[in-house]
Design an enzyme around this catalytic site. Sequence first.
Site, PDB file in Angstrom:
ATOM      1  N   SER A   1       0.851  -0.952   0.014  1.00 29.73           N
ATOM      2  CA  SER A   1      -0.225   0.074   0.136  1.00 29.73           C
ATOM      3  C   SER A   1       0.959   1.121   0.191  1.00 29.73           C
ATOM      4  O   SER A   1       1.857   1.411   0.590  1.00 29.73           O
ATOM      5  CB  SER A   1      -0.754   0.050   1.261  1.00 29.73           C
ATOM      6  OG  SER A   1      -1.824  -1.100   1.102  1.00 29.73           O
TER       7      SER A   1
HETATM    8  N1  SAH Z   1      -1.362  -4.668   4.072  1.00 23.22           N
HETATM    9  C1  SAH Z   1      -0.608  -4.539   2.795  1.00 23.22           C
HETATM   10  C2  SAH Z   1      -1.258  -4.179   1.651  1.00 23.22           C
HETATM   11  C3  SAH Z   1      -1.821  -5.626   0.873  1.00 23.22           C
HETATM   12  S1  SAH Z   1      -2.708  -5.451  -0.571  1.00 23.22           S
HETATM   13  C4  SAH Z   1       0.702  -3.501   2.963  1.00 23.22           C
HETATM   14  O1  SAH Z   1       0.891  -3.176   4.181  1.00 23.22           O
HETATM   15  O2  SAH Z   1       1.017  -3.198   2.111  1.00 23.22           O
HETATM   16  C5  SAH Z   1      -4.160  -6.432   0.078  1.00 23.22           C
HETATM   17  C6  SAH Z   1      -3.941  -7.822   0.279  1.00 23.22           C
HETATM   18  O3  SAH Z   1      -5.210  -8.254   0.693  1.00 23.22           O
HETATM   19  C7  SAH Z   1      -3.444  -8.653  -0.942  1.00 23.22           C
HETATM   20  O4  SAH Z   1      -2.177  -9.221  -0.386  1.00 23.22           O
HETATM   21  C8  SAH Z   1      -4.737  -9.724  -1.109  1.00 23.22           C
HETATM   22  O5  SAH Z   1      -4.083 -10.942  -1.249  1.00 23.22           O
HETATM   23  C9  SAH Z   1      -5.025  -9.466   0.321  1.00 23.22           C
HETATM   24  N2  SAH Z   1      -6.551 -10.308   0.365  1.00 23.22           N
HETATM   25  C10 SAH Z   1      -7.574  -9.773  -0.779  1.00 23.22           C
HETATM   26  N3  SAH Z   1      -8.757 -10.446  -0.363  1.00 23.22           N
HETATM   27  C11 SAH Z   1      -8.384 -11.143   1.030  1.00 23.22           C
HETATM   28  C12 SAH Z   1      -9.153 -11.978   1.983  1.00 23.22           C
HETATM   29  N4  SAH Z   1     -10.410 -12.281   1.718  1.00 23.22           N
HETATM   30  N5  SAH Z   1      -8.463 -12.326   3.067  1.00 23.22           N
HETATM   31  C13 SAH Z   1      -7.414 -11.943   3.396  1.00 23.22           C
HETATM   32  N6  SAH Z   1      -6.560 -11.337   2.464  1.00 23.22           N
HETATM   33  C14 SAH Z   1      -7.184 -10.784   1.252  1.00 23.22           C
END
Ligand code: SAH
Length: 220
Positions: free
Chosen positions: A70
């Site tokens: 993010s």
């Molecule tokens: N928190 C991260 C951002 C990750 S992007 C950071 O600090 O950069 C969002 C993430 O959500 C992705 O890795 C994706 O695989 C995950 N995601 C999407 N749907 C999900 C679900 N139902 N349960 C768990 N993770 C999920």
Amino acid sequence: MNSIRHSGIGMTSERTRARMVERLREQGIRDMAVLAAMAQVPRHLFVSEALAIRAYEDTALPIGLGQTISQPYSVARMLEVLRDGREMQRVLEVGSGCGYQAAVLSRIAREVYSVERISTLLGQARRTIRELRLSNIKLKHGDGNAGLAEFAPFDGIVLAAAAAVPPSALLAQLADGGRMVLPRGVGENQFMVLIERQGDSYQEQVLEMVHFVPLLPGVA
Ligand code: SAH
């Protein structure tokens, strides 16, 4: 927080991070605890070595498997809204990705639980979190739509992926007086939403437009 990985490059310096935090402040982030946490967490260790040089730009970056780390502003803003100037005890993050936001959370909450549906990403996140010795983070493989009932209630829940509607399991796992922040919407039409629970009532506030990857069902 020095690391053997990516060591020795200029980007790793505290000064580069301090400049990122200064920009966040200029963009309107006011929460000192969030700013301090972001000044501490080495974001370059959460991306591939090839992208480390761009780690302190205010942008999302690819982390593989079609997912991104993010944007720093989004992390800061969501956590500022989540925290609301209070001490947080137990927090749940849905969507660990590379683990960056969980690491920032670990500096502003006593216990952090984070669920990720893609096991490969979770493995990478685990390695980085272990390397940084952030012992108050528990990473779990699973579908975040279901939350983590065994560790509920949470006084804060933050989603890092956009949901069309707030998952009902997550609403149920929010503590009385707890706050949940999520990107809500589909495709380009997403808004950050704050939900506050008081007993059986949930107050909702729609905040600014945001852009996140979608919350998907099931695990991978
Ligand atoms: N928190 C991260 C951002 C990750 S992007 C950071 O600090 O950069 C969002 C993430 O959500 C992705 O890795 C994706 O695989 C995950 N995601 C999407 N749907 C999900 C679900 N139902 N349960 C768990 N993770 C999920």
